[in-house]
Design a protein around this motif. Structure first.
Motif, short mmCIF file in Angstrom:
data_model
loop_
_atom_site.label_atom_id
_atom_site.label_comp_id
_atom_site.label_asym_id
_atom_site.label_seq_id
_atom_site.Cartn_x
_atom_site.Cartn_y
_atom_site.Cartn_z
N TYR A 1 22.10 54.78 64.88
CA TYR A 1 21.53 55.40 63.70
C TYR A 1 20.34 56.21 64.18
O TYR A 1 19.44 55.68 64.81
CB TYR A 1 21.08 54.34 62.69
N GLN A 2 20.38 57.49 63.91
CA GLN A 2 19.32 58.37 64.35
C GLN A 2 18.77 59.14 63.17
O GLN A 2 19.53 59.63 62.34
CB GLN A 2 19.84 59.38 65.38
N ILE A 3 17.46 59.26 63.13
CA ILE A 3 16.82 60.11 62.14
C ILE A 3 16.66 61.48 62.81
O ILE A 3 15.93 61.60 63.79
CB ILE A 3 15.46 59.54 61.71
N GLU A 4 17.40 62.45 62.31
CA GLU A 4 17.35 63.80 62.86
C GLU A 4 16.18 64.53 62.23
O GLU A 4 16.11 64.66 61.01
CB GLU A 4 18.66 64.54 62.58
N MET A 5 15.26 65.02 63.04
CA MET A 5 14.06 65.68 62.52
C MET A 5 14.35 67.12 62.04
O MET A 5 13.72 67.58 61.11
CB MET A 5 12.97 65.71 63.59
N ASN A 6 15.29 67.80 62.67
CA ASN A 6 15.66 69.18 62.30
C ASN A 6 14.44 70.05 62.04
O ASN A 6 14.23 70.55 60.93
CB ASN A 6 16.57 69.16 61.06
N PRO A 7 13.62 70.28 63.07
CA PRO A 7 12.40 71.07 62.87
C PRO A 7 12.70 72.54 62.56
O PRO A 7 13.65 73.11 63.09
CB PRO A 7 11.66 70.94 64.20
N SER B 1 19.70 61.77 58.12
CA SER B 1 20.46 60.88 59.00
C SER B 1 21.82 60.63 58.36
O SER B 1 22.02 60.91 57.18
CB SER B 1 19.72 59.57 59.23
N SER B 2 22.73 60.10 59.15
CA SER B 2 24.07 59.79 58.67
C SER B 2 24.40 58.34 58.97
O SER B 2 24.12 57.84 60.07
CB SER B 2 25.12 60.67 59.36
N VAL B 3 24.95 57.68 57.99
CA VAL B 3 25.46 56.32 58.18
C VAL B 3 26.97 56.47 58.20
O VAL B 3 27.62 56.56 57.17
CB VAL B 3 24.99 55.38 57.04
N HIS C 1 18.96 62.00 53.06
CA HIS C 1 18.10 63.18 53.17
C HIS C 1 16.69 62.79 52.76
O HIS C 1 16.45 62.46 51.59
CB HIS C 1 18.63 64.32 52.29
N TYR C 2 15.79 62.79 53.73
CA TYR C 2 14.40 62.43 53.49
C TYR C 2 13.73 63.58 52.75
O TYR C 2 13.83 64.73 53.17
CB TYR C 2 13.69 62.16 54.81
N ASN C 3 13.02 63.27 51.64
CA ASN C 3 12.48 64.32 50.78
C ASN C 3 10.96 64.32 50.66
O ASN C 3 10.42 64.79 49.67
CB ASN C 3 13.08 64.20 49.37
N GLY C 4 10.27 63.81 51.66
CA GLY C 4 8.81 63.87 51.63
C GLY C 4 8.18 62.70 50.91
O GLY C 4 8.82 61.67 50.68
N ASN C 5 6.91 62.88 50.55
CA ASN C 5 6.11 61.83 49.94
C ASN C 5 6.05 60.63 50.89
O ASN C 5 6.13 59.48 50.47
CB ASN C 5 6.65 61.42 48.57
N ARG C 6 5.92 60.92 52.19
CA ARG C 6 5.89 59.89 53.24
C ARG C 6 4.56 59.15 53.18
O ARG C 6 3.51 59.77 53.21
CB ARG C 6 6.10 60.55 54.60
N GLY D 1 5.49 64.94 55.38
CA GLY D 1 6.88 64.62 55.09
C GLY D 1 7.77 65.81 55.26
O GLY D 1 7.37 66.85 55.76
N SER D 2 8.98 65.69 54.84
CA SER D 2 9.98 66.72 54.99
C SER D 2 9.53 68.00 54.30
O SER D 2 9.06 67.98 53.18
CB SER D 2 11.31 66.27 54.40
N GLY D 3 9.69 69.09 54.99
CA GLY D 3 9.44 70.39 54.41
C GLY D 3 7.96 70.71 54.20
O GLY D 3 7.63 71.72 53.61
N GLU D 4 7.08 69.88 54.68
CA GLU D 4 5.65 70.15 54.47
C GLU D 4 5.07 70.82 55.67
O GLU D 4 5.48 70.69 56.77
CB GLU D 4 4.90 68.84 54.19
#
Length: 169
Positions: free
Chosen positions: A37-43, A66-68, A140-145, A166-169
């Motif tokens: 299981y990998q969290i892809e950062m996709n910068p 990430s994908s399960v 899909h991580y959507n911020g508010n980390r 977070g994502s997109g910030e």
């Protein structure tokens, strides 16, 4: 842990709130049937070369996901029940919203750090082979980390302070 020793993968834990916005959080740990299981950062980054021949890189944000790929339906799993509901109702929009918590554990089982983030869970298919019912899904991580603490026994996240990006910030 001895300095220089690799941390085992089992010490990075991932939880999804199976209540999907319910009054009582129901965090379930991923991993039972996952080999990876990998969290892809996709910068979102841009590199330019200036007139001096130097490279300059600017990171504008991240599209974290990430994908399960192997998720088996298990009796009594609140996450399975919610995924089944999403698939059968063809749910969209806010019905897919929940939170995830990523926790780094120490070798003794105590929490080193924990971060909660808003997420969208999107099932990809339903079925599988004769090994069991499978519902692979994307996260899909959507911020508010938010940084906090996580009680492994009660599966309770407690916020430490303000959001940390977070994502997109």
């Amino acid at each position: 842990m001895s300095e220089g020793k690799k941390k085992e993968r089992k010490y990075l834990a991932h939880f999804i709130d199976a209540s999907f916005g319910g009054a009582t959080k129901k965090y379930e740990r991923l991993g039972k049937d996952l080999e990876e299981y990998q969290i892809e950062m996709n910068p979102d980054s841009e590199t330019i070369k200036n007139i001096l021949g130097e490279n300059s890189t600017n990171v504008k944000g991240y599209d974290v996901s990430s994908s399960v790929d192997t998720y088996y339906a298990r009796e009594g799993s609140a996450l399975f029940e919610k995924l089944d509901e999403i698939v059968n109702k063809r749910a969209t929009g806010s019905d897919l919203e929940t939170t995830v918590v990523d926790v780094l554990l120490k070798a003794d089982g105590t929490v080193e750090n924990a971060f909660r983030e808003d997420a969208i869970i999107i099932p990809q298919s339903l079925g599988g082979d004769n090994s069991g019912i499978q519902i692979p899904f994307e996260v899909h991580y959507n911020g508010n980390r938010t940084e906090g603490t996580f009680d492994i026994e009660t599966k309770t996240f407690t916020e430490l302070g303000s959001s940390v990006g977070g994502s997109g910030e």
